[in-house]
Design an enzyme around this catalytic site. Structure first.
Site, mmCIF file in Angstrom:
data_model
loop_
_atom_site.group_PDB
_atom_site.id
_atom_site.type_symbol
_atom_site.label_atom_id
_atom_site.label_comp_id
_atom_site.label_asym_id
_atom_site.label_seq_id
_atom_site.Cartn_x
_atom_site.Cartn_y
_atom_site.Cartn_z
ATOM 1 N N CYS A 1 33.105 32.816 -52.657
ATOM 2 C CA CYS A 1 31.294 32.358 -52.854
ATOM 3 C C CYS A 1 31.274 30.906 -51.567
ATOM 4 O O CYS A 1 30.042 30.880 -51.613
ATOM 5 C CB CYS A 1 30.482 32.249 -54.478
ATOM 6 N N HIS B 1 23.307 32.521 -48.855
ATOM 7 C CA HIS B 1 24.522 31.987 -48.444
ATOM 8 C C HIS B 1 25.215 31.323 -49.089
ATOM 9 O O HIS B 1 26.073 32.344 -48.643
ATOM 10 C CB HIS B 1 23.312 31.397 -50.627
ATOM 11 N N HIS C 1 27.550 35.143 -47.966
ATOM 12 C CA HIS C 1 26.992 36.506 -49.018
ATOM 13 C C HIS C 1 25.604 36.451 -49.036
ATOM 14 O O HIS C 1 24.732 35.806 -49.230
ATOM 15 C CB HIS C 1 28.008 36.184 -49.553
ATOM 16 N N HIS D 1 22.179 37.828 -52.090
ATOM 17 C CA HIS D 1 21.959 38.718 -52.847
ATOM 18 C C HIS D 1 20.407 38.315 -53.074
ATOM 19 O O HIS D 1 19.238 38.344 -52.096
ATOM 20 C CB HIS D 1 21.639 37.030 -54.324
ATOM 21 N N ASP E 1 12.419 34.522 -48.707
ATOM 22 C CA ASP E 1 12.797 35.694 -47.808
ATOM 23 C C ASP E 1 13.556 36.742 -46.843
ATOM 24 O O ASP E 1 12.851 35.699 -46.218
ATOM 25 C CB ASP E 1 11.671 36.342 -48.169
ATOM 26 N N HIS E 2 14.908 36.923 -47.018
ATOM 27 C CA HIS E 2 15.399 37.191 -45.675
ATOM 28 C C HIS E 2 15.636 35.791 -45.061
ATOM 29 O O HIS E 2 15.807 35.643 -43.118
ATOM 30 C CB HIS E 2 14.835 38.300 -45.033
ATOM 31 N N GLU F 1 20.461 36.205 -60.051
ATOM 32 C CA GLU F 1 21.268 36.350 -58.909
ATOM 33 C C GLU F 1 21.787 37.557 -59.410
ATOM 34 O O GLU F 1 22.267 38.731 -57.595
ATOM 35 C CB GLU F 1 22.273 34.834 -58.087
HETATM 36 NI NI NI Z 1 25.960 33.637 -53.967
#
Ligand code: NI
Length: 141
Positions: free
Chosen positions: A37, A18, A41, A43, A80-81, A128
């Site tokens: 952020c 995200h 990047h 998580h 997911d992914h 996160e």
């Molecule tokens: Ni983040």
């Protein structure tokens, strides 16, 4: 005697990318507001869904396998992914902070619990990282 009310919690994990970015702000304002952020990047997320309800004759508030299926269908299989800003229709137009993600997850899960009599969604936590989580309890105001 009325039935005791018990809470049960199911945890699921997923990985996603995200970026925190408000399209209404300039690039400089976004960098100032969101810092690192503001760039793409990822998580390893986890989320925990807590429901409460009366314990009936079966001894189960809600079959945890049913809850697991709902969470995988409504959330994990979709996020997911993926990139939360781009790839997830139910997050379109949402700045995907953990807070906003928790509210969006709640809105998807709550209607799926409606068929289960007496069962109520009480808490949705989004992690996160191991040390940071947010919790939504359905409140507005
Ligand atoms: Ni983040």
């Amino acid at each position: 005697m009325p039935e005791p009310i018990v809470q049960i919690t199911r945890r699921e994990e997923f990985s996603a990318a995200h970026r925190l970015h408000d399209p209404a702000l300039s690039a400089a304002e976004n960098r100032r507001l969101y810092g690192p952020c503001n760039t793409d990047h990822g998580h390893n997320y986890a989320f925990e869904v807590t429901v409460s309800g009366p314990v009936p004759r079966s001894g189960m508030v809600l079959d945890l396998n049913a809850l697991r299926s709902i969470l995988r269908e409504e959330i994990v299989s979709i996020v997911d992914h993926q990139h939360l800003n781009r790839d997830v229709p139910f997050l379109a137009g949402v700045i995907p902070t953990a807070e906003n993600v928790a509210v969006a997850f709640w809105e998807r899960i709550a209607p799926r619990l409606a068929p289960f009599e007496g069962v109520r969604l009480v808490s949705l936590r989004v992690y996160e990282s191991r040390d940071n989580f947010v919790e939504y309890r359905g409140e507005r105001g």
